[in-house]
Design an enzyme around this catalytic site. Structure first.
Site, PDB file in Angstrom:
ATOM      1  N   HIS A   2       0.863  -1.202   0.000  1.00 24.57           N
ATOM      2  CA  HIS A   2       0.000   0.000   0.000  1.00 24.57           C
ATOM      3  C   HIS A   2       0.893   1.244   0.000  1.00 24.57           C
ATOM      4  O   HIS A   2       1.473   1.597   1.020  1.00 24.57           O
ATOM      5  CB  HIS A   2      -0.897   0.009   1.244  1.00 24.57           C
ATOM      6  CG  HIS A   2      -1.888   1.137   1.278  1.00 24.57           C
ATOM      7  ND1 HIS A   2      -3.204   0.956   1.650  1.00 24.57           N
ATOM      8  CD2 HIS A   2      -1.761   2.466   1.009  1.00 24.57           C
ATOM      9  CE1 HIS A   2      -3.838   2.127   1.601  1.00 24.57           C
ATOM     10  NE2 HIS A   2      -2.984   3.063   1.221  1.00 24.57           N
ATOM     11  N   HIS A  18       1.576   5.391  -1.690  1.00 28.85           N
ATOM     12  CA  HIS A  18       1.199   6.567  -2.488  1.00 28.85           C
ATOM     13  C   HIS A  18       2.460   7.160  -3.101  1.00 28.85           C
ATOM     14  O   HIS A  18       3.338   7.636  -2.377  1.00 28.85           O
ATOM     15  CB  HIS A  18       0.507   7.612  -1.609  1.00 28.85           C
ATOM     16  CG  HIS A  18      -0.770   7.095  -1.023  1.00 28.85           C
ATOM     17  ND1 HIS A  18      -1.982   7.236  -1.650  1.00 28.85           N
ATOM     18  CD2 HIS A  18      -1.018   6.394   0.108  1.00 28.85           C
ATOM     19  CE1 HIS A  18      -2.929   6.652  -0.921  1.00 28.85           C
ATOM     20  NE2 HIS A  18      -2.370   6.133   0.160  1.00 28.85           N
ATOM     21  N   LEU A  19       2.526   7.125  -4.433  1.00 22.87           N
ATOM     22  CA  LEU A  19       3.720   7.650  -5.108  1.00 22.87           C
ATOM     23  C   LEU A  19       3.503   9.036  -5.703  1.00 22.87           C
ATOM     24  O   LEU A  19       4.459   9.669  -6.150  1.00 22.87           O
ATOM     25  CB  LEU A  19       4.175   6.688  -6.218  1.00 22.87           C
ATOM     26  CG  LEU A  19       4.906   5.433  -5.750  1.00 22.87           C
ATOM     27  CD1 LEU A  19       5.250   4.549  -6.952  1.00 22.87           C
ATOM     28  CD2 LEU A  19       6.180   5.773  -4.974  1.00 22.87           C
ATOM     29  N   ARG A  20       2.235   9.498  -5.746  1.00 24.61           N
ATOM     30  CA  ARG A  20       1.934  10.837  -6.294  1.00 24.61           C
ATOM     31  C   ARG A  20       2.395  10.957  -7.746  1.00 24.61           C
ATOM     32  O   ARG A  20       2.548   9.968  -8.447  1.00 24.61           O
ATOM     33  CB  ARG A  20       2.561  11.950  -5.432  1.00 24.61           C
ATOM     34  CG  ARG A  20       2.337  11.813  -3.940  1.00 24.61           C
ATOM     35  CD  ARG A  20       0.887  11.777  -3.533  1.00 24.61           C
ATOM     36  NE  ARG A  20       0.736  11.978  -2.089  1.00 24.61           N
ATOM     37  CZ  ARG A  20      -0.291  11.527  -1.381  1.00 24.61           C
ATOM     38  NH1 ARG A  20      -1.260  10.816  -1.948  1.00 24.61           N
ATOM     39  NH2 ARG A  20      -0.364  11.760  -0.084  1.00 24.61           N
ATOM     40  N   ASN A  61      -5.061   7.360  -6.137  1.00 28.84           N
ATOM     41  CA  ASN A  61      -5.789   8.589  -5.777  1.00 28.84           C
ATOM     42  C   ASN A  61      -5.044   9.859  -6.203  1.00 28.84           C
ATOM     43  O   ASN A  61      -4.746  10.730  -5.400  1.00 28.84           O
ATOM     44  CB  ASN A  61      -6.142   8.623  -4.278  1.00 28.84           C
ATOM     45  CG  ASN A  61      -4.934   8.602  -3.354  1.00 28.84           C
ATOM     46  OD1 ASN A  61      -3.874   8.091  -3.704  1.00 28.84           O
ATOM     47  ND2 ASN A  61      -5.081   9.165  -2.159  1.00 28.84           N
ATOM     48  N   LYS A 119      -9.117  -0.147  -5.956  1.00 29.65           N
ATOM     49  CA  LYS A 119      -9.180   0.517  -4.656  1.00 29.65           C
ATOM     50  C   LYS A 119     -10.532   1.181  -4.490  1.00 29.65           C
ATOM     51  O   LYS A 119     -10.963   1.956  -5.345  1.00 29.65           O
ATOM     52  CB  LYS A 119      -8.066   1.565  -4.546  1.00 29.65           C
ATOM     53  CG  LYS A 119      -8.057   2.336  -3.228  1.00 29.65           C
ATOM     54  CD  LYS A 119      -7.637   1.458  -2.048  1.00 29.65           C
ATOM     55  CE  LYS A 119      -7.752   2.160  -0.709  1.00 29.65           C
ATOM     56  NZ  LYS A 119      -6.696   3.123  -0.436  1.00 29.65           N
ATOM     57  N   HIS A 161     -10.639   1.151   1.612  1.00 26.74           N
ATOM     58  CA  HIS A 161     -10.441   2.146   2.672  1.00 26.74           C
ATOM     59  C   HIS A 161     -11.680   2.037   3.563  1.00 26.74           C
ATOM     60  O   HIS A 161     -12.747   2.528   3.211  1.00 26.74           O
ATOM     61  CB  HIS A 161     -10.289   3.558   2.104  1.00 26.74           C
ATOM     62  CG  HIS A 161     -10.021   4.574   3.178  1.00 26.74           C
ATOM     63  ND1 HIS A 161      -8.817   5.222   3.333  1.00 26.74           N
ATOM     64  CD2 HIS A 161     -10.804   5.012   4.206  1.00 26.74           C
ATOM     65  CE1 HIS A 161      -8.874   6.019   4.389  1.00 26.74           C
ATOM     66  NE2 HIS A 161     -10.076   5.914   4.940  1.00 26.74           N
ATOM     67  N   HIS A 213      -4.841  -0.669   5.816  1.00 23.18           N
ATOM     68  CA  HIS A 213      -4.385   0.089   6.997  1.00 23.18           C
ATOM     69  C   HIS A 213      -5.320  -0.058   8.194  1.00 23.18           C
ATOM     70  O   HIS A 213      -5.910   0.915   8.648  1.00 23.18           O
ATOM     71  CB  HIS A 213      -4.143   1.570   6.661  1.00 23.18           C
ATOM     72  CG  HIS A 213      -5.144   2.221   5.747  1.00 23.18           C
ATOM     73  ND1 HIS A 213      -6.502   2.167   5.957  1.00 23.18           N
ATOM     74  CD2 HIS A 213      -4.978   2.952   4.618  1.00 23.18           C
ATOM     75  CE1 HIS A 213      -7.117   2.828   4.995  1.00 23.18           C
ATOM     76  NE2 HIS A 213      -6.211   3.314   4.172  1.00 23.18           N
ATOM     77  N   LEU A 247      -5.197   9.133   7.944  1.00 22.94           N
ATOM     78  CA  LEU A 247      -6.487   8.465   8.008  1.00 22.94           C
ATOM     79  C   LEU A 247      -6.336   7.022   7.536  1.00 22.94           C
ATOM     80  O   LEU A 247      -5.656   6.804   6.538  1.00 22.94           O
ATOM     81  CB  LEU A 247      -7.515   9.192   7.128  1.00 22.94           C
ATOM     82  CG  LEU A 247      -8.027  10.516   7.715  1.00 22.94           C
ATOM     83  CD1 LEU A 247      -8.849  11.277   6.680  1.00 22.94           C
ATOM     84  CD2 LEU A 247      -8.872  10.255   8.972  1.00 22.94           C
ATOM     85  N   ASP A 290       1.403   2.654   3.557  1.00 26.46           N
ATOM     86  CA  ASP A 290       0.562   3.848   3.397  1.00 26.46           C
ATOM     87  C   ASP A 290       1.404   5.117   3.448  1.00 26.46           C
ATOM     88  O   ASP A 290       0.935   6.174   3.880  1.00 26.46           O
ATOM     89  CB  ASP A 290      -0.569   3.901   4.433  1.00 26.46           C
ATOM     90  CG  ASP A 290      -1.715   4.804   3.967  1.00 26.46           C
ATOM     91  OD1 ASP A 290      -1.758   5.167   2.779  1.00 26.46           O
ATOM     92  OD2 ASP A 290      -2.567   5.159   4.810  1.00 26.46           O
ATOM     93  N   HIS A 303       2.956  14.661   1.780  1.00 24.91           N
ATOM     94  CA  HIS A 303       2.310  15.949   1.506  1.00 24.91           C
ATOM     95  C   HIS A 303       3.325  17.045   1.768  1.00 24.91           C
ATOM     96  O   HIS A 303       4.079  16.954   2.740  1.00 24.91           O
ATOM     97  CB  HIS A 303       1.116  16.188   2.436  1.00 24.91           C
ATOM     98  CG  HIS A 303      -0.038  15.286   2.176  1.00 24.91           C
ATOM     99  ND1 HIS A 303      -0.965  15.522   1.193  1.00 24.91           N
ATOM    100  CD2 HIS A 303      -0.421  14.134   2.772  1.00 24.91           C
ATOM    101  CE1 HIS A 303      -1.864  14.555   1.200  1.00 24.91           C
ATOM    102  NE2 HIS A 303      -1.566  13.695   2.146  1.00 24.91           N
ATOM    103  N   ALA A 338      -4.367  14.720   5.595  1.00 23.88           N
ATOM    104  CA  ALA A 338      -4.004  13.451   6.236  1.00 23.88           C
ATOM    105  C   ALA A 338      -2.912  12.756   5.450  1.00 23.88           C
ATOM    106  O   ALA A 338      -2.973  12.695   4.222  1.00 23.88           O
ATOM    107  CB  ALA A 338      -5.234  12.554   6.320  1.00 23.88           C
TER     108      ALA A 338
HETATM  109  O1  DOR Z   1      -3.634   9.526   5.649  1.00 20.99           O
HETATM  110  C1  DOR Z   1      -3.945   9.211   4.521  1.00 20.99           C
HETATM  111  N1  DOR Z   1      -3.344   9.766   3.438  1.00 20.99           N
HETATM  112  N2  DOR Z   1      -4.901   8.319   4.361  1.00 20.99           N
HETATM  113  C2  DOR Z   1      -5.390   8.027   3.147  1.00 20.99           C
HETATM  114  O2  DOR Z   1      -6.292   7.231   3.078  1.00 20.99           O
HETATM  115  C3  DOR Z   1      -4.893   8.722   1.943  1.00 20.99           C
HETATM  116  C4  DOR Z   1      -3.556   9.235   2.146  1.00 20.99           C
HETATM  117  C5  DOR Z   1      -3.128  10.232   1.084  1.00 20.99           C
HETATM  118  O3  DOR Z   1      -3.307   9.956  -0.102  1.00 20.99           O
HETATM  119  O4  DOR Z   1      -2.595  11.278   1.463  1.00 20.99           O
HETATM  120 ZN    ZN Z   2      -3.397   5.037   1.525  1.00 21.94          ZN
END
Ligand code: DOR
Ligand code: ZN
Length: 351
Positions: free
Chosen positions: A15, A17-19, A43, A101, A138, A176, A221, A249, A253, A265
């Site tokens: 799990h 997030h690579l943006r 996402n 997802k 999620h 998560h 989150l 996860d 940011h 989050a």
């Molecule tokens: O804390 C989180 N950040 N929870 C998520 O479900 C998404 C993630 C994000 O993409 O920043």
């Molecule tokens: Zn996530």
């Protein structure tokens, strides 16, 4: 051997997030140097919905790595109310999609395109059940009447369990997990249900968000819960039960989006995720089970072989966190800093 040095099969991150864009370029190397493969969350804005969008995103990820780098991104589709079962199914059958997802609309970062009505996605779930395509959930309700700390437990009761009864053959990962209720639910399931656990939920409880003041870099989150929940997550991870596996996860940011009136989050742990988990397993006296949790159980769930190469960790003095922040454009991203020491470091196998 246990104690000062351990060699394990190279881990995977189920799990991540690579943006995109400059953020992707700044952070992908932290995951790619340690993990063999990663389930890449869809996402983005706009989200990754179709096989063509996933192919294009995969090409951007590969372009952000040195040519021929062996890291393997495993792509996912973002479920929407109007997702097309045939499109999703074709993406799975030709190998670009590994899973779908499901974000309840409004549950978290970039979930505005997510699912508003479970009835709307029944044809997609039926198709996924038929072809063996995993659904990654999620698991939080968005009902504003439900307390933010109860949203996972209520989701299991109101949404996840009814869905699994309607689609008993559907393979599901509850992502998560943060609660005793989630751990108990996964343990009691007959089959086809797995759960990822993050390094930060193994290391912090909800008090960490408020210790000495409001600490936005401890906010993610699902939000961290009470200590008894954290202890249940540690017990589940360290139990050797292969339904629980690592999903970091890691969710970077820019600092200015976290340290603001309404901070978003996400905890960025890619630079020290494996070291943190090693620390937890050391503290739990479960070092012999570390490899199962980080390198074997997830691959087993997804029907893949474990990686063929290895990585070595050593216990030293002090933390290995490579700096407290990573620069991205004119801003920085803070790296997860647990309140307790991490004395494990990676000494070989980085690539
Ligand atoms: O804390 C989180 N950040 N929870 C998520 O479900 C998404 C993630 C994000 O993409 O920043
Ligand atoms: Zn996530």
């Amino acid at each position: 051997m246990t104690g000062e040095r351990i060699e394990i099969v190279r881990p995977d991150d189920w799990h991540l997030h690579l943006r995109d864009g400059a953020m992707l370029e700044a952070i992908v190397g932290f995951s790619a140097s340690v993990f063999g493969r990663a389930i890449v969350m869809p996402n983005l804005v706009p989200p990754v919905r179709t096989p063509a969008e996933a192919e294009a995103y995969l090409a951007r990820i590969r372009a952000a790595l040195p040519d021929g780098h062996p890291f393997e991104p495993l792509m996912t589709a973002y479920m929407t109310d109007d997702a097309d079962p045939d499109d999703i199914g074709a993406g799975f059958e030709n190998g670009i999609f590994r899973a779908v997802k499901l974000y309840p609309a409004g549950a978290t970062t970039n979930s505005a395109f997510g699912v508003t009505r479970m009835e709307a996605i029944r044809p997609v779930l039926a198709k996924m059940e038929r072809i063996g395509m995993p659904l990654l959930v999620h698991g939080e309700v968005v009902d504003p009447a439900v307390d933010v700390f109860d949203r996972e437990a209520v989701y299991i009761e109101r949404v996840l369990d009814p869905m699994r009864r309607d689609f008993p053959g559907l393979r599901v990962v509850l992502e998560h997990v943060t609660t005793v209720e989630a751990v108990d639910y996964v343990r009691a399931a007959d089959g086809g249900l797995g759960a990822t656990i993050t390094p930060h939920h193994l290391m912090i409880d909800r008090n960490a968000i408020f210790r000495g003041g409001i600490r936005p870099h401890m906010y993610c989150l699902p939000v961290a819960k009470r200590e008894r929940h954290r202890l249940a997550l540690r017990a589940a991870a360290a139990s050797g039960d292969s339904r629980f596996f690592l999903g970091t996860d890691s969710a970077p940011h820019p600092r200015r989006d976290k340290e603001t009136d309404c901070g978003c989050a996400g905890i960025f742990n890619a630079p020290n995720a494996l070291q943190c988990v090693a620390q937890v397993f050391d503290e739990e006296g479960a070092f012999d089970r570390l490899e199962g949790f980080v390198s074997r159980a997830g691959a087993e769930f997804y029907g893949m072989e474990p990686n063929s190469d290895r990585i070595v960790l050593e216990k030293g003095v002090g933390s290995e966190t490579p700096g407290e922040a990573v620069t991205v454009g004119d801003d920085t991203v803070r790296v997860f800093e647990p309140d307790t020491p991490v004395s494990w470091r990676i000494v070989s196998g980085l690539r």
